[in-house]
Scaffold this motif. Structure first.
Motif, PDB file in Angstrom:
ATOM      1  N   ASN A   1       0.830  -1.213   0.000  1.00  7.14           N
ATOM      2  CA  ASN A   1       0.000   0.000   0.000  1.00  7.14           C
ATOM      3  C   ASN A   1       0.860   1.258   0.000  1.00  7.14           C
ATOM      4  O   ASN A   1       0.564   2.231  -0.685  1.00  7.14           O
ATOM      5  CB  ASN A   1      -0.926   0.008   1.221  1.00  7.14           C
ATOM      6  CG  ASN A   1      -2.230  -0.699   0.932  1.00  7.14           C
ATOM      7  OD1 ASN A   1      -3.198  -0.077   0.497  1.00  7.14           O
ATOM      8  ND2 ASN A   1      -2.259  -2.002   1.117  1.00  7.14           N
ATOM      9  N   HIS A   2       1.932   1.207   0.785  1.00  9.18           N
ATOM     10  CA  HIS A   2       2.799   2.381   0.903  1.00  9.18           C
ATOM     11  C   HIS A   2       3.409   2.728  -0.452  1.00  9.18           C
ATOM     12  O   HIS A   2       3.389   3.884  -0.888  1.00  9.18           O
ATOM     13  CB  HIS A   2       3.889   2.099   1.947  1.00  9.18           C
ATOM     14  CG  HIS A   2       4.705   3.292   2.317  1.00  9.18           C
ATOM     15  ND1 HIS A   2       5.615   3.265   3.331  1.00  9.18           N
ATOM     16  CD2 HIS A   2       4.772   4.541   1.807  1.00  9.18           C
ATOM     17  CE1 HIS A   2       6.198   4.452   3.437  1.00  9.18           C
ATOM     18  NE2 HIS A   2       5.698   5.242   2.514  1.00  9.18           N
ATOM     19  N   VAL A   3       3.941   1.714  -1.133  1.00  5.07           N
ATOM     20  CA  VAL A   3       4.606   2.008  -2.410  1.00  5.07           C
ATOM     21  C   VAL A   3       3.588   2.466  -3.453  1.00  5.07           C
ATOM     22  O   VAL A   3       3.792   3.488  -4.135  1.00  5.07           O
ATOM     23  CB  VAL A   3       5.360   0.757  -2.930  1.00  5.07           C
ATOM     24  CG1 VAL A   3       5.910   1.010  -4.324  1.00  5.07           C
ATOM     25  CG2 VAL A   3       6.480   0.373  -1.974  1.00  5.07           C
ATOM     26  N   ILE A   4       2.497   1.749  -3.571  1.00  3.49           N
ATOM     27  CA  ILE A   4       1.561   2.049  -4.662  1.00  3.49           C
ATOM     28  C   ILE A   4       0.895   3.415  -4.449  1.00  3.49           C
ATOM     29  O   ILE A   4       0.905   4.272  -5.329  1.00  3.49           O
ATOM     30  CB  ILE A   4       0.549   0.903  -4.806  1.00  3.49           C
ATOM     31  CG1 ILE A   4       1.310  -0.314  -5.354  1.00  3.49           C
ATOM     32  CG2 ILE A   4      -0.602   1.265  -5.726  1.00  3.49           C
ATOM     33  CD1 ILE A   4       0.595  -1.610  -5.247  1.00  3.49           C
ATOM     34  N   LYS A   5       0.383   3.631  -3.248  1.00  5.54           N
ATOM     35  CA  LYS A   5      -0.264   4.928  -2.991  1.00  5.54           C
ATOM     36  C   LYS A   5       0.791   6.039  -2.871  1.00  5.54           C
ATOM     37  O   LYS A   5       0.573   7.160  -3.305  1.00  5.54           O
ATOM     38  CB  LYS A   5      -1.099   4.855  -1.712  1.00  5.54           C
ATOM     39  CG  LYS A   5      -2.282   3.913  -1.862  1.00  5.54           C
ATOM     40  CD  LYS A   5      -3.003   3.746  -0.533  1.00  5.54           C
ATOM     41  CE  LYS A   5      -4.046   2.660  -0.620  1.00  5.54           C
ATOM     42  NZ  LYS A   5      -4.571   2.286   0.708  1.00  5.54           N
ATOM     43  N   GLY A   6       1.926   5.698  -2.272  1.00  6.65           N
ATOM     44  CA  GLY A   6       2.976   6.703  -2.053  1.00  6.65           C
ATOM     45  C   GLY A   6       3.552   7.227  -3.364  1.00  6.65           C
ATOM     46  O   GLY A   6       3.795   8.426  -3.503  1.00  6.65           O
ATOM     47  N   VAL A   7       3.764   6.335  -4.336  1.00 11.52           N
ATOM     48  CA  VAL A   7       4.263   6.794  -5.643  1.00 11.52           C
ATOM     49  C   VAL A   7       3.152   7.570  -6.349  1.00 11.52           C
ATOM     50  O   VAL A   7       3.379   8.628  -6.940  1.00 11.52           O
ATOM     51  CB  VAL A   7       4.723   5.589  -6.512  1.00 11.52           C
ATOM     52  CG1 VAL A   7       4.978   6.020  -7.950  1.00 11.52           C
ATOM     53  CG2 VAL A   7       5.973   4.957  -5.918  1.00 11.52           C
ATOM     54  N   ALA A   8       1.926   7.036  -6.259  1.00 13.59           N
ATOM     55  CA  ALA A   8       0.799   7.697  -6.944  1.00 13.59           C
ATOM     56  C   ALA A   8       0.631   9.132  -6.450  1.00 13.59           C
ATOM     57  O   ALA A   8       0.476  10.060  -7.247  1.00 13.59           O
ATOM     58  CB  ALA A   8      -0.486   6.898  -6.722  1.00 13.59           C
ATOM     59  N   TYR A   9       0.703   9.330  -5.132  1.00 12.08           N
ATOM     60  CA  TYR A   9       0.520  10.684  -4.594  1.00 12.08           C
ATOM     61  C   TYR A   9       1.731  11.566  -4.912  1.00 12.08           C
ATOM     62  O   TYR A   9       1.585  12.729  -5.270  1.00 12.08           O
ATOM     63  CB  TYR A   9       0.296  10.648  -3.077  1.00 12.08           C
ATOM     64  CG  TYR A   9      -1.010  10.010  -2.651  1.00 12.08           C
ATOM     65  CD1 TYR A   9      -2.135  10.060  -3.474  1.00 12.08           C
ATOM     66  CD2 TYR A   9      -1.138   9.371  -1.426  1.00 12.08           C
ATOM     67  CE1 TYR A   9      -3.339   9.465  -3.086  1.00 12.08           C
ATOM     68  CE2 TYR A   9      -2.340   8.778  -1.030  1.00 12.08           C
ATOM     69  CZ  TYR A   9      -3.426   8.822  -1.871  1.00 12.08           C
ATOM     70  OH  TYR A   9      -4.599   8.244  -1.495  1.00 12.08           O
ATOM     71  N   ALA A  10       2.925  10.986  -4.776  1.00 17.36           N
ATOM     72  CA  ALA A  10       4.137  11.799  -4.985  1.00 17.36           C
ATOM     73  C   ALA A  10       4.259  12.255  -6.443  1.00 17.36           C
ATOM     74  O   ALA A  10       4.772  13.339  -6.707  1.00 17.36           O
ATOM     75  CB  ALA A  10       5.370  11.011  -4.562  1.00 17.36           C
ATOM     76  N   LEU A  11       3.806  11.413  -7.370  1.00 21.09           N
ATOM     77  CA  LEU A  11       4.021  11.731  -8.797  1.00 21.09           C
ATOM     78  C   LEU A  11       2.733  12.090  -9.529  1.00 21.09           C
ATOM     79  O   LEU A  11       2.674  12.004 -10.755  1.00 21.09           O
ATOM     80  CB  LEU A  11       4.688  10.535  -9.503  1.00 21.09           C
ATOM     81  CG  LEU A  11       6.060  10.104  -8.986  1.00 21.09           C
ATOM     82  CD1 LEU A  11       6.670   9.060  -9.905  1.00 21.09           C
ATOM     83  CD2 LEU A  11       7.015  11.278  -8.855  1.00 21.09           C
ATOM     84  N   ARG A  12       1.712  12.490  -8.793  1.00 21.34           N
ATOM     85  CA  ARG A  12       0.413  12.687  -9.470  1.00 21.34           C
ATOM     86  C   ARG A  12       0.437  13.787 -10.524  1.00 21.34           C
ATOM     87  O   ARG A  12      -0.351  13.765 -11.451  1.00 21.34           O
ATOM     88  CB  ARG A  12      -0.711  12.931  -8.454  1.00 21.34           C
ATOM     89  CG  ARG A  12      -0.557  14.154  -7.616  1.00 21.34           C
ATOM     90  CD  ARG A  12      -1.748  14.328  -6.676  1.00 21.34           C
ATOM     91  NE  ARG A  12      -1.474  15.406  -5.745  1.00 21.34           N
ATOM     92  CZ  ARG A  12      -0.951  15.221  -4.538  1.00 21.34           C
ATOM     93  NH1 ARG A  12      -0.686  14.008  -4.116  1.00 21.34           N
ATOM     94  NH2 ARG A  12      -0.692  16.245  -3.756  1.00 21.34           N
TER      95      ARG A  12
END
Ligand SMILES: Cc1ncc(COP(=O)(O)O)c(C=O)c1O
Length: 377
Positions: free
Chosen positions: A74-85
């Motif tokens: 969850n951390h990687v998938i949501k974390g990348v999604a939010y960081a690179l939106r």
């Protein structure tokens, strides 16, 4: 009890238990406190971080501790999604990922992200060329598991990571199943993120680790007082972390992997010898986890087979939804016919499995399979 479900959870390693004991008793305090009660816990946590880093071929600053595989995914998938939106909203994954990845991706779909779920071949393998074909200017992440939890098929992660690098895309591999069974060195795999689940690695349940390549921006899931470089706030569970560190060190030195594949093959050979083509191997014939044997008992229901062998602890690959039997997402993606998929049972051996247990399991299974009713769809 014959425990053949090491892919679900492993027993706690003796050295890990020993290492944890002081932190469940006389050693207390907050690891963030700089006084005499806190400092020993901080030192123990940092030692564990170094132990996990060494197993993964990473540096200690690249490791954070968390609650396990689900949190890491969850951390990687949501974390990348939010960081690179602002850069893109496209993620590539496969149809056979663990629910921790698939459901995190489905959650993002509701937020306007686009997810490509790649198909796999009949052995459960993702084709790197298909990944290369899907990479777009707005792709931000490729998330492919290292080894599948049900059938054990190992994915060509280094090759996929190369494609990600060429496309300027982050690469994540969920190594919850592979870590401790095959090599999971991030320097050889070339990934940006990798998850570890402690309870698959003879560490306690409720602890895991996430590798985040140095310098990579990843939005946090837990905001708080800035623990672990601000990547995962919350007072660290010292005892669990020490257990994971000790288990990682035992794993790094473990030399019994070849024995696991011998036991796994002994189980399959025993079943095949008596049941012939009533038993079908599922997953890649050779390129799969050394401890994992997923078979389909043709024309039977996996849960019925296991119910007839009460001593055996293993997992089935089907579920019943609203009264309808369904193949697991992995077996459906592999196009395993229902006649075989409904009879799927995953056996996974581990460090404590003995030849006697395997022979006894074979005996029970070859008696049970012909006696259970045939599947009515
Ligand atoms: C491949 C894979 N990923 C993630 C997970 C989730 O890990 P955890 O149980 O530590 O949350 C599992 C657990 O079965 C798994 O097999």
């Amino acid at each position: 009890m014959i425990y053949l479900d090491y892919n679900a959870s492993t027993p706690l390693d003796d050295a890990a238990r020993e290492a944890m004991l002081p932190y469940l008793g006389r050693s207390y305090g907050n690891p963030s406190s700089s006084h005499a009660a806190g400092r020993p816990l901080r030192e123990a946590i940092e030692k564990a971080r170094a132990q996990v880093a060494e197993l993964l071929g990473a540096t200690p600053e690249e490791i954070i501790f968390n609650s396990g595989g689900t949190e890491g995914c969850n951390h990687v998938i949501k974390g990348v999604a939010y960081a690179l939106r602002d850069r893109g909203k496209h993620i590539i994954t496969s149809a056979i990922e663990h629910a921790a990845v698939l459901n995190a991706c489905r959650f993002l779909e509701q937020q306007g992200y686009e997810i490509t779920y790649l198909e796999v071949d009949s052995n459960g393998r993702v084709d790197p060329k298909a990944i290369a074909h899907e990479v777009r200017h707005d792709t931000i992440l490729i998330s492919i598991m290292h080894a599948n939890n049900e059938v054990g098929t190992i994915q060509p992660i280094a090759e996929i990571a190369e494609i990600a690098r060429e496309g300027g895309v982050f690469m994540f591999t969920d190594a919850a199943q592979s870590c401790g069974k095959i090599e999971t060195r991030v320097d050889r795999l070339g990934v940006d993120f990798l998850t570890v689940a402690g309870h698959k690695l003879y560490a306690p349940q409720g602890i895991g680790a996430l590798y985040i390549r140095r310098g990579v921006t990843l939005e946090a899931l837990h905001h708080g007082a800035g623990h672990q470089q601000g990547r995962r706030s919350g007072t660290e569970p010292s005892a669990l972390i020490v257990g994971l560190g000790a288990a990682a060190e035992v794993t790094r030195k473990y030399e019994g992997t070849a024995r696991l594949s011998v036991l796994r093959d002994r189980l399959y050979d025993g079943l095949r010898h008596s049941l012939g083509d009533q038993v079908v191997i599922l997953g890649h014939p050779t390129n799969r986890l050394p401890n994992t044997l997923c078979v389909g008992f043709r024309g039977r229901i996996g849960a019925d087979v296991l119910s007839a062998c009460l001593e055996i602890c293993a997992s089935t690959g089907t579920a019943c939804h609203s009264g309808r039997r369904e193949r697991s997402a992995t077996l459906a993606a592999m196009n395993v016919p229902e006649e075989i998929a409904f009879g799927a049972v995953r056996f996974s051996v581990g460090r404590h499995t003995t030849e006697w247990e395997i022979d006894s399991a074979v005996e029970q299974l070859i008696r049970a399979v012909p006696s259970v009713r045939t599947a009515d769809r």
